[in-house]
Design an enzyme around this catalytic site. Structure first.
Site, short mmCIF file in Angstrom:
data_model
loop_
_atom_site.label_atom_id
_atom_site.label_comp_id
_atom_site.label_asym_id
_atom_site.label_seq_id
_atom_site.Cartn_x
_atom_site.Cartn_y
_atom_site.Cartn_z
N ARG A 1 0.84 -1.20 0.00
CA ARG A 1 0.00 0.00 0.00
C ARG A 1 0.87 1.24 0.00
O ARG A 1 2.00 1.22 0.46
CB ARG A 1 -0.84 0.04 1.27
N ASP B 1 0.28 5.42 1.26
CA ASP B 1 -0.65 6.30 1.98
C ASP B 1 -1.17 7.44 1.11
O ASP B 1 -0.66 7.67 0.02
CB ASP B 1 0.09 6.92 3.17
N ARG C 1 8.75 7.80 6.43
CA ARG C 1 8.43 9.18 6.81
C ARG C 1 8.92 9.49 8.22
O ARG C 1 9.32 10.61 8.53
CB ARG C 1 6.92 9.43 6.68
#
Lengths: 248, 248
Positions: A51, A53, A201
């Site tokens: 995935r 975000d 991140r």
């Protein structure tokens, strides 16, 4: 039945993420809609390698699909890009290859590679709004790179993990992390078999604190060893994150 | 009265060009509107180092302005970027310096540098739509670079000049022209004291024909020596052109 491997580029700005969900447009849903148009309404599931975000981009996301109708890879790529309407969706199929039925975009993946872009300057971003993290305070990329080496290897990355991360274990092996300055841009390149949710991140956000002199490399080690999300320096915005490629 | 030198970045996609005109939005008009807001309605002219065409971008256009009100460069940059609203205009002031009254953005310029970006691949452009020339047929960047060397030096560039070009003479000195491949991107970098209208787009358009094997380096020499616009290979689209910087 034939299985195809897709290599996909997308501008993540308009999307709530890769995975199909009810609260907004997703890359997976747009791709599956294009496949449905192509296959005259037949429902086709697009299985991604992982995935991304909301607001995260891809230059080489990989997915697989199974198609009943036999077709050459080139014809399939042309047809899909036609239905995808890149001007409207910002999604482009870079490559399609026919693969064995054993190939699985997610489970066959041996390595995942990401880029994180910082633009380090005073002037606002014109070209790169939403496509890079704009940091105004001057950053020392060498200090960031040096501190980043503390994260390489096998560690419990709980500090660098989103509280809602669904991975079974917080232990991951980071194969490499490099930070390089190219003029006003600072690039972080990182690779691992897999990453935790928000790991990249959280790593770059923390290293930015080193870059501006607020943290030392030892503070990064202390944060890692704390195994506590509360010890995190900073979680960087999605804007600068690009899913680059997958090794199989 | 104080004179300021501005270094400006802009995304040229929404503009009919740099220079103020009646048939659409221009970069100069947006800048002058921002200065007028800043100066409470006073009309301030922004003098650019050179024009750019519709759809052409800048990473370092230079201009100068005269202001009655004394001010620090930093405060002026912050105020102008505030009024420019980069999200709406795609224009960002990268730097402001106070300069002598003798400084003239156009006439003091000793060298101008441009980048032209080609993306050479099959898949449609997601991130770079309008920001690069999308060429699908495979290009040989080394052959392009070799043929490009035929254009270096002082020549009559009539073949590579727009029919409406207003320069007094078609004779210009091209200081350098380099073509390099970076993965799927091909970059042309070129510098000269000044360029003719459409010169860079005409040069890269012609070299693209060499890249795909339709033309040889000798064909480029022949086109140059013809001194005839009709001998031109191809004029490339504005999408890939970036005004990089000016030497003073």
């Amino acid at each position: 039945m034939a299985r195809f491997k897709l290599t996909i580029e997308y501008d993540g700005r308009p999307y709530v993420g890769w995975q199909r969900q009810d609260n907004g447009p997703t890359v997976q849903a747009v791709l599956e809609d294009a496949f449905a148009e192509f296959a005259h309404g037949e429902e086709i599931t697009v299985f991604g390698s992982g995935r991304t975000d909301a607001g995260v981009h891809a230059k080489g996301q990989v997915a697989h699909v199974d198609l009943a109708r036999p077709m050459t890879s080139d014809a399939l790529q042309a047809a899909l890009n036609h239905f995808l309407k890149v001007r409207e969706t910002g999604i482009s199929i870079l490559k399609i290859e026919e693969v064995d039925a054993e190939f699985n975009a997610r489970f066959s993946a041996k390595g995942r590679h990401y880029l994180y872009r910082i633009i380090n300057r005073r002037g606002p971003l014109s070209f790169d709004r939403g496509l890079a993290w704009h940091v105004i305070r001057p950053l020392d990329a060498e200090a960031m790179n040096e501190a980043g080496q503390r994260l390489i290897g096998t560690h419990d990355f709980t500090t660098f993990r989103h509280v809602e991360c669904q991975a079974k274990s917080p232990v991951k092996t980071l194969d490499y992390l490099r930070i390089e300055r190219h003029g006003e841009e600072i690039h972080m390149l990182a690779g691992a078999r897999s990453f935790l949710h928000h790991q990249i991140r959280s790593m770059i956000g923390t290293l930015e604190l080193v870059g501006c002199g607020k943290w030392t490399a030892d503070d990064v080690t202390a944060a890692l060893e704390a195994r506590d999300r509360a010890a995190l320096g900073l979680n960087a915005p999605p804007d600068g994150l690009y899913f680059l490629r997958v090794d199989y």
